[in-house]
Design a protein around this motif. Sequence first.
Motif, PDB file in Angstrom:
ATOM      1  N   HIS A   1       0.806  -1.220   0.000  1.00 45.48           N
ATOM      2  CA  HIS A   1       0.000   0.000   0.000  1.00 45.48           C
ATOM      3  C   HIS A   1       0.842   1.275   0.000  1.00 45.48           C
ATOM      4  O   HIS A   1       1.942   1.312   0.550  1.00 45.48           O
ATOM      5  CB  HIS A   1      -0.908   0.032   1.237  1.00 45.48           C
TER       6      HIS A   1
ATOM      7  N   ASN B   1      -3.704   3.779  -7.579  1.00 43.56           N
ATOM      8  CA  ASN B   1      -4.527   2.590  -7.780  1.00 43.56           C
ATOM      9  C   ASN B   1      -5.611   2.509  -6.721  1.00 43.56           C
ATOM     10  O   ASN B   1      -5.447   3.044  -5.620  1.00 43.56           O
ATOM     11  CB  ASN B   1      -3.657   1.334  -7.704  1.00 43.56           C
ATOM     12  N   PRO B   2      -6.726   1.843  -7.016  1.00 44.76           N
ATOM     13  CA  PRO B   2      -7.766   1.671  -6.005  1.00 44.76           C
ATOM     14  C   PRO B   2      -7.238   0.952  -4.767  1.00 44.76           C
ATOM     15  O   PRO B   2      -6.276   0.192  -4.841  1.00 44.76           O
ATOM     16  CB  PRO B   2      -8.810   0.811  -6.729  1.00 44.76           C
ATOM     17  N   VAL B   3      -7.882   1.208  -3.662  1.00 41.76           N
ATOM     18  CA  VAL B   3      -7.567   0.580  -2.373  1.00 41.76           C
ATOM     19  C   VAL B   3      -6.136   0.885  -1.943  1.00 41.76           C
ATOM     20  O   VAL B   3      -5.523   0.126  -1.211  1.00 41.76           O
ATOM     21  CB  VAL B   3      -7.832  -0.943  -2.408  1.00 41.76           C
ATOM     22  N   LEU B   4      -5.618   2.044  -2.456  1.00 43.29           N
ATOM     23  CA  LEU B   4      -4.303   2.529  -2.048  1.00 43.29           C
ATOM     24  C   LEU B   4      -3.190   1.529  -2.352  1.00 43.29           C
ATOM     25  O   LEU B   4      -2.175   1.477  -1.657  1.00 43.29           O
ATOM     26  CB  LEU B   4      -4.289   2.877  -0.553  1.00 43.29           C
TER      27      LEU B   4
ATOM     28  N   ASN C   1     -14.371  -2.485  -8.755  1.00 39.11           N
ATOM     29  CA  ASN C   1     -13.210  -2.408  -7.885  1.00 39.11           C
ATOM     30  C   ASN C   1     -13.348  -3.217  -6.610  1.00 39.11           C
ATOM     31  O   ASN C   1     -12.365  -3.475  -5.932  1.00 39.11           O
ATOM     32  CB  ASN C   1     -12.929  -0.949  -7.530  1.00 39.11           C
TER      33      ASN C   1
ATOM     34  N   LYS D   1     -11.145  -6.340  -2.898  1.00 37.23           N
ATOM     35  CA  LYS D   1     -11.241  -6.313  -1.444  1.00 37.23           C
ATOM     36  C   LYS D   1     -11.480  -7.718  -0.899  1.00 37.23           C
ATOM     37  O   LYS D   1     -12.598  -8.191  -0.871  1.00 37.23           O
ATOM     38  CB  LYS D   1     -12.355  -5.369  -0.999  1.00 37.23           C
TER      39      LYS D   1
END
Lengths: 362, 364
Positions: B41, B65-68, B181, B185
């Motif tokens: 991250h 990028n998504p989600v760091l 996205n 997760k």
Amino acid sequence: MWLWLLVMILLVLPLRVHAITSSLCSNCHTMHNSFQGSSMTNGTSSAQPLLLKYTCLGCHGMGGSQKIAYIGDIPVPQVLHTDPSGDLAGGNFAYITGAKQGNGTNPNRFGHNVIELGEAFRETAFGNDPPGHVHSFYGVDVRKYLSCAGYMGCHGDKRYYDAPQGTAAIKGAHHNNLNGKIDPPGTANPPGYYYRFLQGVKGYEISDWQNLDSTHHNEYYGSTSAPVNYGSFCENCHTSSGGVLARYGTISNFCATCHGNFHQQSTVGTSSPWLRHPTDVVIPNTGEFGNYTVYDPSVPVGRTYVPSSPSSTVTPGQDVVTCLSCHYAHAGPYPSMLRWNYSNVEAGRGSVSGCKVCHRNK
Amino acid sequence: MKSYVRFLTFTLVLPILIFTVLLLVPDVTYSAITGVCSTCHTMHNSFQGQPMAKYSNGTSKPTPNPVLLITDCIGCHSGPVGDKSTYGAPIVYHTSNPGGTGPGKTLAGGDFYWVAQSGGDRKGHNVAGLANQDTLLGFTPPGWDPNATAGTKHVVAPSGWTQQLTCYGTYGCHGWSDGINYGLKGHHSNLSGALTSSDIGNASSVGASYRFLLGIWGYESSDWQWNATSATHNEYYGVNGNTNYSNKHTISYLCAECHGVFHSQTGGSSPWFRHPTDIVLPGTGEYANYNNGSGYSLASPVARPAIGSSSSSTVTPGDASTSNGAIVMCLSCHRAHGSEYDSILRWEYSNATQAGCKVCHTSK
């Protein structure tokens, strides 16, 4: 009879409202920078603005062994010192100068390299602009001008283009300083009316400048709307006079005036999955976040109101993430001015500290 | 005296003991994934004024990028050799020729190496970022029939396939599909070992699903089959008879979400119109001698009608109820990601004189 009583009351009342700073004028000021033919200023031979005897660091960064030093009878919070008992809430520039040892090989990464620290400690990385800047600073190399206060600093009034730098920017603040709950109406008051002289910012100032434990700490003002949800509008950071102002009064809004891309919705996102870590966003009251309920001064949260006193309770679903939840304002012992060693925070094991105070199940 | 001791034990010693034990037990439940946060991250996509994010090929990427995350699926799960990338992630795309599929060469799902090569369309799933759009098939997967898997969470849009296949999300295999996205997760909620509780209708089930395949059950080999043997391997979940896909937890159901016709239009019984899946391997005839009686075949694996707490080398044709049972599945013949063979097969179909088909069809 009534007239006599009124006269007595008026006699008892002070004739004027005194400044908050109460001490001998001569502790801080020199009228002519001259005493028996010698300079009166400390650390420099030149006369200082506002007839001061000291520069910013002359008062607040003496480099001594006490985090609260005295000038005469005035307790002065130190932002550059070697006190082994700890640092004040904003951190300690001594990690940059090396007077205190940080955890890393590049001390420049420990804090804001304000020019008052000296040429030797000027930032060499970056371009002209601070990281996360929304737009160019018009060719100005900010690294040469980042100051404690003023137009390219943090403290003081910088609502006008070409506002002064350094001590001149906080004119009057020490004399009209408020304390405790700082929640003035509007943004047009002098800097002394705002949290730690940060123009426009609200909050609760702990009297001894120290975040000691869950019951004794500053309270930072946050919001669930600004700045992430306001988008890329000039007025998020600027006045019509071309100056700089944290219009929404949150501590994160203030940081965003220099590091805007770390805050605004187009570069952060508005909800999960985030592109950058959000600030001024409510800590969820679900899942892992719901377990952060006791205020941890190493991971402070923001309040969506201005408290009258510090609280030991964290309320997920109401309290918010701020920049200062992770970073020191001045400098700290870890790279990126972090409150903890990011490169040591591990998922899946280890203690509940650092990132995991909020991200508890990671 | 004895009663006094008993009194003390229950009123004083026991509570202190329980309290001490509770103190020693951590008050948090950590995720299965372990490691330094900063490996994966970046909080602000900034390091001394320069971006931290990377494209999948490792070059600097100015946008976050998504989600760091520092990089994307391909960036994390690719590498030149070995089982794990520099991020510690299992490699599904070797940038150098792994020399074939199987233990010591690729992980269980095979490898995207071959489909990423020029002319490699038939050797893997043409995932965006790894390979170009399939020149023959376009966007739409062969056999696509959204009605075959009612309630599917993949490609539910009536407009059909409007973009290239992705690793995750609505047009991908892994993760949650309502919002592309969300597919990412799951790493922190990841469970391991036997996974039999996930639900296709619940995004939080991604981490509890077999290899983040939402709702799918199975047993995850801890080394992704890098060192697999007949006894140590993944276990796939299957059921006997599932053409209408009332059971949405089998590995073949996942495949059917995109390739429904290959499952809904099989004929139901011999003579088959299409090779069946989610059907018990018969315990009679040639099938009874599965793998010549040598147990579980890594070349032609079977699914299990029940997922045990560990993998097993035993295969019992005709068993449609236990963790030693044998259910035919898509992965009995195909790799999930890619292989060196056309049709993403586990073997050379045009030269099935060795293993392959004849692991089951032993007398053919």
